[in-house]
Design a protein around this motif. Sequence first.
Motif, short mmCIF file in Angstrom:
data_model
loop_
_atom_site.label_atom_id
_atom_site.label_comp_id
_atom_site.label_asym_id
_atom_site.label_seq_id
_atom_site.Cartn_x
_atom_site.Cartn_y
_atom_site.Cartn_z
N LEU A 271 -2.54 -2.98 -4.06
CA LEU A 271 -2.13 -4.28 -4.61
C LEU A 271 -2.93 -5.42 -3.97
CD1 LEU A 271 1.76 -3.96 -4.95
CD2 LEU A 271 -0.06 -3.04 -6.35
N LYS A 272 -3.24 -5.26 -2.69
CA LYS A 272 -4.06 -6.29 -2.03
C LYS A 272 -5.49 -6.27 -2.58
CE LYS A 272 -5.47 -8.02 2.52
NZ LYS A 272 -4.94 -9.38 2.32
N THR A 273 -6.03 -5.05 -2.80
CA THR A 273 -7.39 -4.92 -3.34
C THR A 273 -7.47 -5.54 -4.73
OG1 THR A 273 -7.70 -2.87 -2.08
CG2 THR A 273 -9.20 -3.26 -3.91
N LEU A 274 -6.40 -5.40 -5.51
CA LEU A 274 -6.36 -5.98 -6.86
C LEU A 274 -6.04 -7.48 -6.83
CD1 LEU A 274 -4.47 -3.12 -8.73
CD2 LEU A 274 -6.83 -3.85 -9.15
N ARG A 275 -5.75 -8.01 -5.63
CA ARG A 275 -5.37 -9.41 -5.47
C ARG A 275 -4.21 -9.76 -6.42
NH1 ARG A 275 -10.44 -9.44 -6.75
NH2 ARG A 275 -10.39 -11.16 -8.27
N ALA A 276 -3.23 -8.86 -6.43
CA ALA A 276 -2.13 -8.98 -7.37
C ALA A 276 -1.18 -10.12 -7.01
CB ALA A 276 -1.35 -7.67 -7.42
N GLU A 277 -0.52 -10.66 -8.02
CA GLU A 277 0.54 -11.65 -7.85
C GLU A 277 1.74 -11.12 -8.63
OE1 GLU A 277 -1.18 -15.28 -9.29
OE2 GLU A 277 -2.56 -15.47 -7.57
N LEU A 278 2.74 -10.61 -7.90
CA LEU A 278 3.84 -9.88 -8.53
C LEU A 278 5.20 -10.29 -7.98
CD1 LEU A 278 2.40 -6.23 -8.42
CD2 LEU A 278 2.35 -7.82 -10.36
N ARG A 279 6.22 -10.08 -8.80
CA ARG A 279 7.62 -10.18 -8.38
C ARG A 279 8.17 -8.75 -8.40
NH1 ARG A 279 6.45 -13.56 -12.27
NH2 ARG A 279 6.41 -15.81 -11.90
N LEU A 280 8.28 -8.13 -7.24
CA LEU A 280 8.65 -6.72 -7.18
C LEU A 280 10.13 -6.49 -6.92
CD1 LEU A 280 5.65 -5.13 -5.21
CD2 LEU A 280 6.08 -5.15 -7.67
N HIS A 281 10.88 -7.55 -6.64
CA HIS A 281 12.31 -7.37 -6.36
C HIS A 281 13.01 -6.67 -7.51
CE1 HIS A 281 16.14 -8.28 -4.42
NE2 HIS A 281 16.60 -8.63 -5.60
N SER A 282 12.64 -7.02 -8.73
CA SER A 282 13.31 -6.43 -9.90
C SER A 282 13.07 -4.93 -10.02
CB SER A 282 12.86 -7.15 -11.18
OG SER A 282 11.45 -7.04 -11.33
N LEU A 283 11.96 -4.44 -9.46
CA LEU A 283 11.68 -2.99 -9.52
C LEU A 283 12.73 -2.18 -8.77
CD1 LEU A 283 7.85 -2.29 -8.99
CD2 LEU A 283 9.24 -1.86 -11.03
N LEU A 284 13.24 -2.74 -7.66
CA LEU A 284 14.18 -2.01 -6.82
C LEU A 284 15.63 -2.20 -7.24
CD1 LEU A 284 12.68 -2.62 -3.25
CD2 LEU A 284 12.37 -0.64 -4.75
N LYS A 285 15.92 -3.23 -8.00
CA LYS A 285 17.30 -3.56 -8.35
C LYS A 285 18.08 -2.38 -8.93
CE LYS A 285 18.18 -7.51 -10.33
NZ LYS A 285 18.05 -8.72 -11.19
N PRO A 286 17.57 -1.69 -9.94
CA PRO A 286 18.37 -0.59 -10.53
C PRO A 286 18.57 0.60 -9.60
CG PRO A 286 16.16 -0.62 -11.48
CD PRO A 286 16.29 -1.88 -10.67
N HIS A 287 17.70 0.75 -8.61
CA HIS A 287 17.77 1.92 -7.72
C HIS A 287 18.65 1.64 -6.49
CE1 HIS A 287 14.57 3.77 -10.04
NE2 HIS A 287 13.91 2.63 -9.95
N LEU A 288 18.76 0.38 -6.10
CA LEU A 288 19.49 0.05 -4.87
C LEU A 288 20.73 -0.80 -5.12
CD1 LEU A 288 16.45 -0.80 -2.53
CD2 LEU A 288 17.72 1.35 -2.73
N GLY A 289 21.02 -1.09 -6.39
CA GLY A 289 22.21 -1.89 -6.69
C GLY A 289 22.10 -3.31 -6.18
N LEU A 290 20.88 -3.88 -6.23
CA LEU A 290 20.68 -5.24 -5.72
C LEU A 290 21.04 -6.25 -6.80
CD1 LEU A 290 17.17 -4.64 -4.09
CD2 LEU A 290 19.35 -4.77 -2.91
N SER A 291 21.36 -7.44 -6.36
CA SER A 291 21.71 -8.51 -7.31
C SER A 291 20.44 -9.26 -7.72
CB SER A 291 22.68 -9.49 -6.67
OG SER A 291 22.14 -10.04 -5.49
#
Length: 467
Positions: A447-467
């Motif tokens: 992701l650093k090599t691609l110089r990405a700009e991402l919001r990754l919190h939503s990726l974990l929400k369904p797996h960890l029950g996050l709000s």
Amino acid sequence: MAEQDKPDNSDENTLDRIKTGAFERNVALTRMGVGAGAKIAGHTVRNFFRSGESRDEANRNFYRSQARELADELGRLKGSVMKAGQMLSLYGQYFLPEEAVEVLASLQDNTPAVAWSFVEPQLIDALGERTIAKLDIQRKPIAAASLGQAHLATIKATGEQVVVKIQYPGVASAIDTDIRTLSRLISATRLAPKALDLTDVFNELRDMLVRECDYVQERRFTETFHERLSGNPRFIVPKVYPEFCAQRVLTTRYEPGYSVASKEVQALSQARRNALANAFAELFVTEFFDWKLVQTDPHFGNYRVRIDPEGENDQIVTLDFGATRNFQNSFVESYGKIVRGSLQGNRKEVAQGVLEIGLMSGDTPRDFLEGFADLTELIVEPFRKPFDPLVPERLYTPGGAYRFGDTDLPARVGQTAALKMMSRHFRIPPQEIIFLHRRIGGVLVTLKTLRAELRLHSLLKPHLGLS
């Protein structure tokens, strides 16, 4: 054909053969061990006359020199002992000098190829001349690694281009001897603390090498990933050709593409690089939380980018499933507690997950558990909600995406770990943690090599029950 996939047609770096016999491999490493003993004696005498600061610098240089000599010899021998050296660098961060870890980590799989005359008998023995006659095989490999090398070929009857991966002769049978010799060598070079029992570490290295030499298992994992990702247009997993496969030979469809670090990929727009980066991250999360089956080798050579000339649907080619690991439900659940607790500031949940996984014991002091929680809360930084106050403001875009290209997170994690994790209460992590973190680190580097700009919190929400 992508730039990085072109075979090297020069003979300059080709080896005639590799040392496969237990005796000749032992002689090479034993000779080095004897030399290391003499150097240790000389270094000890010279240190007696040095001041404290001078002694520290001399020790660093000595460790670096010893590790470089070890790495050079492992690179010449190739095979399981070189692969073991690579893997040892992952464990070594917990007990080897920093200088030694840095050198061993440089033992990458872009090693010199071995002459066709050396690998051809292995291919004939595995498939038989009648089957091999169905292929038109290029004698120059397109890739060479520690355990084997890959040759481009064409199936004569259909014209399909395939890659034939051939394991070096004698590699699998040398594993036990190589591991014992490497263990003695680490002791002889004084790279590991004298009182530290590394028996379990080397047993785990042996088990991992046995798995990576099993091309039948790798074939099954390749077929599994091919099936599971076949309906996802963002990914390509090579088709397997069973007729041309065996215990030490694996043949798959040739799937060209560009390296993530190539100028072609780097020139893509921010949106396209973000889409690729998000796919990389989503694939890992799916592998771990849904499939509980993770390809744990993040080497850049295992991933290619297929650029869409229309600019709409760039794809990721995933290769080499020899390091794939299954994870137990209980481990995934416990690890999930550490991640969820770190994101929500629930240190009790972090401690519970740490104890369940076995990183620490029940008598671990509270202040040490708190120090570990400080570390994990830092590590999950890219997965926090947009504009989380715990994340440096400069690492967010105006829209709340995390700037992977600008992050200095690895340096901050290293500093925090050095301050808080040096304790007899911290155990060398089990191999599940070691190899899971290898893949996570690889995802973050990508992701650093691609110089990405991402919001990754939503990726974990369904797996960890996050709000």
